[in-house]
Enzyme design. Structure first.
Site, PDB file in Angstrom:
ATOM      1  N   ASP A  82       0.586  -1.299  -0.236  1.00 46.68           N
ATOM      2  CA  ASP A  82       0.065   0.296   0.240  1.00 46.68           C
ATOM      3  C   ASP A  82       0.622   2.020  -0.093  1.00 46.68           C
ATOM      4  O   ASP A  82       0.558   2.375  -0.703  1.00 46.68           O
ATOM      5  CB  ASP A  82      -0.574  -0.043   1.160  1.00 46.68           C
ATOM      6  CG  ASP A  82      -1.923   1.162   0.987  1.00 46.68           C
ATOM      7  OD1 ASP A  82      -2.530   1.371   0.519  1.00 46.68           O
ATOM      8  OD2 ASP A  82      -2.429   1.996   1.742  1.00 46.68           O
ATOM      9  N   MET A 103      -8.577   5.714   3.178  1.00 51.33           N
ATOM     10  CA  MET A 103      -8.432   6.940   1.829  1.00 51.33           C
ATOM     11  C   MET A 103      -7.278   7.140   1.119  1.00 51.33           C
ATOM     12  O   MET A 103      -7.097   7.985   0.346  1.00 51.33           O
ATOM     13  CB  MET A 103      -8.457   8.130   2.560  1.00 51.33           C
ATOM     14  CG  MET A 103      -9.940   7.975   3.068  1.00 51.33           C
ATOM     15  SD  MET A 103     -11.405   7.652   2.240  1.00 51.33           S
ATOM     16  CE  MET A 103     -11.374   9.210   1.233  1.00 51.33           C
ATOM     17  N   ARG A 104      -5.771   6.323   0.810  1.00 47.07           N
ATOM     18  CA  ARG A 104      -4.698   6.443   0.376  1.00 47.07           C
ATOM     19  C   ARG A 104      -5.175   5.980  -0.755  1.00 47.07           C
ATOM     20  O   ARG A 104      -4.319   7.183  -1.947  1.00 47.07           O
ATOM     21  CB  ARG A 104      -3.834   5.495   0.829  1.00 47.07           C
ATOM     22  CG  ARG A 104      -2.584   6.076   0.531  1.00 47.07           C
ATOM     23  CD  ARG A 104      -1.004   5.419   0.899  1.00 47.07           C
ATOM     24  NE  ARG A 104      -1.321   5.839   2.371  1.00 47.07           N
ATOM     25  CZ  ARG A 104      -1.115   4.802   3.077  1.00 47.07           C
ATOM     26  NH1 ARG A 104      -1.575   3.953   3.390  1.00 47.07           N
ATOM     27  NH2 ARG A 104      -0.606   5.612   3.943  1.00 47.07           N
ATOM     28  N   ALA A 105      -6.156   5.628  -1.342  1.00 48.30           N
ATOM     29  CA  ALA A 105      -6.559   5.223  -2.906  1.00 48.30           C
ATOM     30  C   ALA A 105      -7.031   6.750  -3.434  1.00 48.30           C
ATOM     31  O   ALA A 105      -6.051   7.120  -4.773  1.00 48.30           O
ATOM     32  CB  ALA A 105      -6.693   3.890  -3.621  1.00 48.30           C
ATOM     33  N   VAL A 118      -3.473   8.963  -3.909  1.00 45.33           N
ATOM     34  CA  VAL A 118      -2.931   8.890  -4.905  1.00 45.33           C
ATOM     35  C   VAL A 118      -3.226   9.103  -6.300  1.00 45.33           C
ATOM     36  O   VAL A 118      -2.801   9.791  -7.079  1.00 45.33           O
ATOM     37  CB  VAL A 118      -2.387   7.002  -4.181  1.00 45.33           C
ATOM     38  CG1 VAL A 118      -0.794   7.051  -5.900  1.00 45.33           C
ATOM     39  CG2 VAL A 118      -1.623   7.028  -3.105  1.00 45.33           C
TER      40      VAL A 118
END
Length: 696
Positions: free
Chosen positions: A193, A274-276, A279
């Site tokens: 991730d 929420m990282r996706a 990014v």
């Protein structure tokens, strides 16, 4: 210093080049993970990128590459005076798979820290990579303790070195780039991730393109400097374009329409956290800047999804990363049509950057990954269900559905594995010294402290109490007069620690006709698949031996790729007699060879059978003699008893006794009572086996 291969001279690999360039434009994207088969220019492309990176301004004399515009207030070389600055090329630092912890994070001089109270610190690779590229080749083979350090540094933007109360901190922000061959094992989800983007690479199947690859490589090998000179203009053009895109990046507007598409796409593919979303937003913005635009279009969002989501979407165990592009297009269309995106699609010619030398690599439809990227083993695609299996829907059926449906006849259609389930830990007894993992007890560099000893080689983990105790009686003789403790090298003590190791889990699977009833084989495959999933989580190597007919085969040599084992298991044919002795002898030979390659890694043999032995002269006696070889070597073993029906012969239990292990039924494999199954292996046999291996 060798001349790197020019980035613009790479043939094909548009997705790879685009992902690397987007990170050069916006390092906040978060790095790139490159997955693919060997020999596909993964390392060449990454090394070539460093030559295109703009120079960085640094404080003169600072070993930690502080930015003169905003120096790190906690820099070990600080505080820095204003005005003392210079510039240097961006660094690309390579992290070897076998690197030590001290090489990665740096090392303190323990003797000076104890005797003088000074922080004498030698920076490591994380300091060298600050404001540059940290490249890890074969990142999936990196030891767990190094992965933990990388995760900490990537999350906090700083590296901490702690040694018995003495600590050093320095900034460490880097572009993380990793390459891996999926056949050698997958990455831990936490590290996976942390990579902003991922790309799948494969060698071209077009003869003309392959010819051009060979032609350019031979020309480079004959004259690296001359070859690079011929591509100098193209390299300069791409370098200038990166600088221009960086300057334009702050002006790019990410409208509400694009944000809704990003959020809807991440929700549709059920990505965790929420990282996706973040990014994807940064990637879409970088794509617009790379194309010379100040607004983000729908195609930017689509390309960003193809790069940022495949490794983050939820998927079943052993599924390969990938996206359903039809579903992606439907989601974008449903939530599109805002902020005037449609009217701007024909604006300019840089929306889809081309991989030609003048324009540099780019995205667009030609650079998108293939929709069918199922895992491959030895160049073949993963086995697909037969038509009969499609009708079954994964449920066992009474009839065979293939030829030779009798008890020991010809080959039958492979049965689909039942749903995997969670198993309890099967561990090897005793205390090992193998590679770090999560299965069996072992002496490791990390874990709880259980004692102290004199260091063998460089000191890595100081046992402070034992060191003080060793030095204390000699203080008067050494002329101690101040508060400091006079410590000499002979006083230093290494902390002995106990942690967990990974093992070699070797599956010996009965694929004979007696196992071929579809209901039974489906359950057997489900059990093995469950154990494979457990092996993946515990960082084990796995291997698989199958036996049927008149011989045994090594279906999968010992490897770190649990996915490859799952693929082989799914397509496993069944039928014929039961050459149990051949299967055990083949497994014994596999262990012998593997012991020579990796003597520290202990093995756990899992025999999946009903215990029957047929075919050849005296099959039962021969199988019994073969099984006793494992007991004599002290190899830990478990027999998964697949016998079913109201009348049971108990042959699997007898086999377990010959092996010196224990037997468990398929039903018991799910129960809490199996937590200590392998611990029942005779300790004396294990100890004698270890002694015999050391003597060998």
């Amino acid at each position: 210093m060798s001349t790197p291969y020019p980035f613009t001279a790479l043939v094909g690999q548009e997705d790879l080049r685009l992902a690397l360039l987007l990170n050069a434009v916006s390092p906040a994207v978060g790095g790139v993970l490159v997955r693919g088969e060997k020999g596909t220019a993964k390392s060449t492309a990454v090394r070539a990128l460093s030559a295109l990176m703009p120079e960085v301004d640094v404080v003169s004399g600072c070993r930690f590459s502080c930015d003169p515009a905003s120096p790190d207030p906690g820099c070990p070389d600080g505080p820095h005076e204003t005005g003392a600055s210079g510039s240097r090329p961006a660094r690309m630092v390579e992290l070897p798979v076998g690197a030590s912890e001290d090489r990665l994070v740096g090392a303190l001089d323990i003797e000076r820290a104890l005797a003088e109270g000074v922080k004498a610190f030698e920076p490591g690779l994380l300091a060298d990579a600050h404001r540059g590229i940290l490249y890890v080749d074969e990142v999936n083979l990196l030891h767990d303790h190094l992965v933990d350090l990388l995760l900490d540094a990537a999350a906090m933007g700083a590296s901490y070195v702690e040694r018995e109360g003495v600590s050093v901190r320095h900034a460490s922000k880097f572009l993380l780039v990793g390459t891996m061959n999926p056949e050698e094992g997958e990455l831990r989800p936490q590290l996976l991730d942390r990579f902003g983007l991922t790309v799948e690479v494969a060698a071209s199947r077009e003869p003309d393109q392959r010819v051009e690859v060979v032609r350019r490589r031979l020309a480079y090998d004959d004259d690296p400097a001359g070859f690079a000179g011929r591509w100098a203009d193209e390299e300069s053009a791409v370098r200038a374009r990166i600088v221009a895109a960086r300057d334009l990046l702050p002006e790019v507007q990410l409208g509400d329409g694009a944000l809704r598409q990003i959020a809807a796409t991440c929700a549709a593919f059920e990505v965790d956290g929420m990282r996706a979303d973040i990014v994807m937003a940064r990637t879409a913005t970088a794509l617009a800047a790379w194309a010379g635009r100040t607004d983000v279009l729908a195609e930017d969002v689509r390309q960003a999804a193809l790069l940022a989501l495949p490794h983050r979407r939820r998927r079943a165990p052993f599924d390969a990363p990938g996206l359903d592009e039809d579903k992606l297009d439907e989601t974008l269309e449903e939530f599109g049509g805002q902020d005037g995106d449609e009217g701007d699609r024909d604006e300019g010619g840089d929306d889809d950057p081309d991989p030609d030398p003048d324009g540099g690599p780019g995205g667009g439809p030609g650079g998108q990954p293939e929709p069918d990227d199922a895992p491959r083993v030895d160049g073949e695609s993963a086995a697909q269900p037969e038509s009969g299996e499609d009708r079954e829907g994964g449920e066992p059926q009474p009839s065979g559905g293939g030829g030779g449906g009798g008890g020991g006849g010809g080959e039958q259609t492979p049965a689909r594995a039942a749903e995997p389930f969670r198993t309890k830990v099967l561990s090897v007894p005793g205390l090992g010294e193998g590679a770090a993992g999560r299965r069996s007890r072992a002496r490791t560099e990390h874990g709880r402290t259980i004692g102290a000893r004199r260091p063998r080689g460089a000191l890595t983990k100081l046992h402070l109490a034992a060191t003080v105790q060793a030095a204390a009686p000699h203080q008067r003789a050494r002329g101690r007069s101040g508060p400091g403790l006079v410590v000499r090298r002979d006083d230093l003590r290494q902390a002995s620690r106990e942690g967990r190791e990974g093992n070699l889990v070797l599956f010996v699977v009965d694929a004979s006709g007696s196992m071929a009833a579809r209901q039974r084989m489906s359950a057997v495959k489900g059990a093995v698949l469950s154990l494979l999933l457990d092996a993946y989580q515990r960082r084990d190597k796995v291997g698989m031996v199958t036996f049927r007919g008149s011989a045994a085969d090594v279906a999968l040599p010992p490897t770190s790729s649990v996915d490859a084992a799952a693929v082989r298991l799914e397509s496993l044919p069944t039928g014929g007699r039961t050459p149990l002795a051949a299967g055990l002898l083949k497994a014994h030979e596999v262990l012998r060879v593997e012991r020579l390659r990796d003597p520290a890694r202990r093995a756990l043999v899992v025999v999946v059978t009903d215990g029957r032995a047929t075919g050849g002269p005296e099959p039962v006696a021969l199988a019994s003699r073969a099984a006793r070889l494992f007991g004599a070597d002290g190899v830990a073993s478990v027999v998964v008893d697949c016998e079913s029906g109201p009348v049971r012969l108990g042959l699997a239990g007898q086999l377990a006794g010959e092996l010196g292990g224990t037997a468990v039924t398929l039903d018991e494999l799910r129960a809490d009572s199996i937590a200590g199954l392998v611990k029942d292996v005779r300790s004396s046999a294990q100890n004698s086996g270890q002694n015999s291996r050391r003597a060998a």
